[in-house]
Write a protein that holds these residues in place. Structure first.
Motif, short mmCIF file in Angstrom:
data_model
loop_
_atom_site.label_atom_id
_atom_site.label_comp_id
_atom_site.label_asym_id
_atom_site.label_seq_id
_atom_site.Cartn_x
_atom_site.Cartn_y
_atom_site.Cartn_z
N ILE A 27 53.39 54.28 44.43
CA ILE A 27 52.16 53.98 43.69
C ILE A 27 51.13 53.34 44.62
N GLY A 28 51.59 52.44 45.48
CA GLY A 28 50.67 51.80 46.43
C GLY A 28 50.08 52.80 47.41
N GLY A 29 50.89 53.76 47.83
CA GLY A 29 50.39 54.82 48.71
C GLY A 29 49.34 55.67 48.02
N TRP A 30 49.57 55.96 46.74
CA TRP A 30 48.57 56.70 45.96
C TRP A 30 47.25 55.92 45.90
N ALA A 31 47.35 54.62 45.60
CA ALA A 31 46.15 53.79 45.47
C ALA A 31 45.41 53.69 46.81
N MET A 32 46.15 53.54 47.88
CA MET A 32 45.51 53.45 49.20
C MET A 32 44.84 54.78 49.56
N ALA A 63 40.53 42.13 42.53
CA ALA A 63 41.82 41.76 43.13
C ALA A 63 42.64 42.98 43.56
N THR A 64 42.21 44.17 43.21
CA THR A 64 43.02 45.37 43.46
C THR A 64 43.28 45.59 44.94
N GLY A 65 42.29 45.42 45.78
CA GLY A 65 42.47 45.64 47.21
C GLY A 65 43.53 44.73 47.81
N PHE A 66 43.46 43.46 47.46
CA PHE A 66 44.46 42.51 47.95
C PHE A 66 45.83 42.82 47.37
N PHE A 67 45.85 43.13 46.08
CA PHE A 67 47.11 43.44 45.40
C PHE A 67 47.81 44.64 46.03
N VAL A 68 47.09 45.72 46.22
CA VAL A 68 47.70 46.94 46.78
C VAL A 68 48.14 46.71 48.22
N THR A 69 47.32 46.03 48.99
CA THR A 69 47.67 45.78 50.39
C THR A 69 48.96 44.97 50.51
N LEU A 112 56.67 37.74 46.05
CA LEU A 112 56.01 36.69 45.28
C LEU A 112 54.51 36.64 45.57
N LEU A 113 54.14 36.85 46.83
CA LEU A 113 52.72 36.88 47.18
C LEU A 113 52.02 38.04 46.49
N ALA A 114 52.63 39.22 46.53
CA ALA A 114 52.05 40.38 45.85
C ALA A 114 52.02 40.16 44.34
N MET A 115 53.05 39.49 43.80
CA MET A 115 53.07 39.19 42.37
C MET A 115 51.94 38.24 41.99
N GLY A 116 51.60 37.32 42.88
CA GLY A 116 50.47 36.44 42.62
C GLY A 116 49.17 37.20 42.49
N PHE A 117 48.96 38.19 43.37
CA PHE A 117 47.77 39.03 43.24
C PHE A 117 47.85 39.92 42.01
N ALA A 118 49.07 40.30 41.61
CA ALA A 118 49.22 41.08 40.37
C ALA A 118 48.80 40.23 39.18
N CYS A 119 49.18 38.97 39.18
CA CYS A 119 48.79 38.08 38.08
C CYS A 119 47.27 37.91 38.04
N LYS A 120 46.65 37.80 39.21
CA LYS A 120 45.20 37.69 39.26
C LYS A 120 44.55 38.97 38.74
N GLU A 121 45.12 40.11 39.09
CA GLU A 121 44.57 41.37 38.63
C GLU A 121 44.73 41.51 37.11
N ARG A 132 48.98 49.01 36.47
CA ARG A 132 49.76 48.21 35.53
C ARG A 132 51.26 48.40 35.77
N THR A 133 51.65 49.64 36.08
CA THR A 133 53.05 49.91 36.38
C THR A 133 53.49 49.17 37.64
N MET A 134 52.65 49.20 38.67
CA MET A 134 53.00 48.52 39.91
C MET A 134 53.05 47.00 39.70
N GLU A 135 52.17 46.47 38.87
CA GLU A 135 52.22 45.04 38.55
C GLU A 135 53.54 44.69 37.88
N ALA A 136 53.93 45.50 36.91
CA ALA A 136 55.19 45.23 36.20
C ALA A 136 56.38 45.30 37.14
#
Length: 158
Positions: A27-32, A63-69, A112-121, A132-136
């Motif tokens: 999913i992250g590759g798709w978003a990138m 927050a999407t850019g930081f989250f996906v990265t 956990l770092l990526a999850m923090g950006f997921a929470c912000k998103e 939303r799937t990647m956040e979950a």
């Protein structure tokens, strides 16, 4: 007896985490790829747009850019840490524990770092179903990766 049970729990968690990290990478590759294909286009004079951001993503929110990265970084390291985990589960000795535990702990902190950006998103609310799937998945991975780290450390005490 408990040592054998922890080994089977750790094996199950290792396989589960690997599959989830691969899904996050997909999913992250798709978003990138979408961000690269549909991001800002620099004009012929190489003038940057007024609100240029190197991590602009056409879907999602600020927050999407930081989250996906960071999800991609966590996914790569999490999937790669399974190599040390497979070696440790195969041998299940104190000699193989440090490398597996270190790789798993670093993968967990990056998750956990990526999850923090997921929470912000999630807080900013504007995102599509794939994000939303990647956040979950990252929220679930933060718990299951912790349980995996606990399982391989618990066996060391026995």
């Amino acid at each position: 007896m408990a040592n054998g049970q922890l080994k089977s729990v750790a094996s199950l968690l290792l396989v589960l985490n690997f599959c989830m990290y691969v899904i996050v990478l997909g999913i992250g590759g798709w978003a990138m790829n979408r961000a690269i294909d549909h991001g800002f286009i620099i004009g012929p004079g190489f003038d940057l747009p007024a609100h240029f951001s190197p991590i602009y993503f056409p879907m999602g929110n600020a927050a999407t850019g930081f989250f996906v990265t960071f999800a991609l970084i966590a996914g790569v390291f999490g999937a790669a840490s399974t190599i040390a985990g497979i070696n440790h589960i195969r041998t299940w000795t104190a000699d193989s524990l440090p490398s597996a535990a270190t790789a798993a702990a670093i993968a967990w902190t990056l998750t956990l770092l990526a999850m923090g950006f997921a929470c912000k998103e999630i807080e900013l609310e504007i995102r599509n179903a794939r994000l939303r799937t990647m956040e979950a998945f990252l929220i679930i991975l933060s718990a299951t990766q912790f349980l995996y780290v606990a399982a391989i450390h618990g066996a060391a005490r026995r």
